[in-house]
Design a protein around this motif. Structure first.
Motif, short mmCIF file in Angstrom:
data_model
loop_
_atom_site.label_atom_id
_atom_site.label_comp_id
_atom_site.label_asym_id
_atom_site.label_seq_id
_atom_site.Cartn_x
_atom_site.Cartn_y
_atom_site.Cartn_z
N PHE A 1 0.95 -1.15 0.16
CA PHE A 1 -0.15 0.21 -0.04
C PHE A 1 0.79 1.22 0.01
O PHE A 1 2.09 1.32 0.69
N GLN A 2 0.48 2.28 -0.76
CA GLN A 2 1.48 3.22 -1.00
C GLN A 2 1.48 4.19 0.25
O GLN A 2 2.91 4.68 0.43
N ASP A 3 0.64 4.28 0.92
CA ASP A 3 0.85 5.11 2.56
C ASP A 3 1.63 4.19 3.27
O ASP A 3 1.08 3.56 4.27
N ASP A 4 3.02 4.41 3.42
CA ASP A 4 3.84 3.55 3.96
C ASP A 4 5.16 4.37 4.37
O ASP A 4 5.64 5.10 3.66
N MET A 5 5.57 4.08 5.91
CA MET A 5 6.68 4.88 6.23
C MET A 5 7.96 4.55 5.28
O MET A 5 8.76 5.51 4.92
N HIS A 6 8.09 3.17 5.01
CA HIS A 6 9.26 2.83 4.20
C HIS A 6 9.20 3.57 2.77
O HIS A 6 8.45 3.33 1.96
N PRO A 7 10.36 4.28 2.24
CA PRO A 7 10.26 4.75 0.98
C PRO A 7 10.34 3.72 0.02
O PRO A 7 9.75 3.89 -1.13
N ASP A 8 10.87 2.58 0.16
CA ASP A 8 10.97 1.28 -1.00
C ASP A 8 9.50 0.93 -1.05
O ASP A 8 9.04 0.53 -2.12
N HIS A 9 8.87 0.62 -0.04
CA HIS A 9 7.37 0.35 -0.06
C HIS A 9 6.53 1.24 -0.98
O HIS A 9 5.78 0.94 -1.79
N TYR B 1 -3.63 -6.11 -5.45
CA TYR B 1 -4.46 -6.02 -4.11
C TYR B 1 -3.14 -5.69 -3.17
O TYR B 1 -2.26 -6.27 -3.30
N PHE B 2 -3.64 -4.51 -2.37
CA PHE B 2 -2.61 -3.87 -1.56
C PHE B 2 -2.56 -4.49 -0.15
O PHE B 2 -3.61 -4.54 0.14
N PHE B 3 -1.25 -4.87 0.37
CA PHE B 3 -1.37 -4.89 1.87
C PHE B 3 -0.48 -3.86 2.45
O PHE B 3 0.13 -3.05 1.88
N GLY B 4 -0.63 -3.85 3.81
CA GLY B 4 -0.42 -2.40 4.36
C GLY B 4 0.09 -2.78 5.79
O GLY B 4 -0.02 -3.84 6.43
#
Length: 234
Positions: free
Chosen positions: A108-116, A148-151
């Motif tokens: 999922f795009q809203d994630d702390m890790h820049p690679d994610h 399908y996004f996981f987060g």
């Protein structure tokens, strides 16, 4: 049916969608886990990036075997340095075309890790472009059904598709345990990524919470790019 999980680092697939991967593999689906990087930043400074990458690749292959993945591949991006660019988008388009999956799992795009974050955006863009005949890459166009996004629980991730993974909790745990080199590293970084405190207990607790929402012992949560029929993830 072919499921392709595109994840930023070794251990991401196990932590976020290991139960779903194993469930698909057990029902006879083809499962491929594609790692953007080898996770060479995942060390405490006592080893070189190359040494860490070698260990983490071996661990990822072992965990893929536990989960039943048919293939575990590495896409040669650099850990901590994945960027959103046209060149990288086309690289992911070609990976998607190479495997021609029915569904794709990713971050999922809203994630702390820049690679994610970068992986999520690249995969989303690639999903759109993979079917376009005039977008030229080494492999022919394909048209996956959905992404399908996981987060992470620290993001605004609110899954609308919960996959019952009851009976797969121990197998998911065993897959995560294959990443032995990361135990100390993730513990040291507990203050940065809170879910890495007592990693396995935290993952199992989160899966139990999702499970209660669908009357199951455990579940994994996903947010589909398109709200289509979700029989492939049931």
């Amino acid at each position: 049916m072919h499921l392709l999980a595109i994840v930023a680092h070794p251990d991401d697939a196990d932590i976020f969608c290991g139960g779903t991967i194993a469930k698909h593999a057990d029902r006879g689906d083809t499962v491929t886990i594609a790692h953007m990087t080898r996770g060479e930043y995942g060390g405490l400074g006592s080893e070189t990036e190359a040494e860490i990458a070698t260990v983490r690749e071996s661990e990822a292959r072992a965990s893929g075997e536990v989960l039943g993945a048919e293939e575990v591949v590495f896409l040669e991006f650099e850990d901590g340095r994945i960027t959103h660019s046209l060149e990288n988008r086309l690289r992911v388009v070609d990976v998607m075309r190479r495997y021609a999956p029915d569904i794709v799992l990713t971050h999922f795009q809203d994630d702390m890790h820049p690679d994610h974050q970068a992986t999520s955006r690249l995969v989303t863009d690639a999903y759109y472009m993979a079917s376009l005949p005039l977008v030229e890459t080494e492999h022919p166009p394909c048209d996956p059904d959905n992404v399908y996004f996981f987060g992470k629980p620290t993001s605004t991730f609110e899954p609308t598709c919960l996959v019952d993974i009851s009976g797969y909790e121990d197998r998911k745990t065993e897959a995560i345990k294959q990443h032995d080199s990361q135990v100390e590293f993730l513990t040291e970084h507990g203050g940065i990524d809170a879910e890495f405190d007592n990693l396995i207990d935290s993952v199992r607790a989160e899966d139990m919470v999702y499970g209660t929402q669908v009357g199951a012992d455990a579940a994994e949560g996903f947010l589909p790019l398109h709200e289509l029929a979700q029989e492939y993830l049931v």
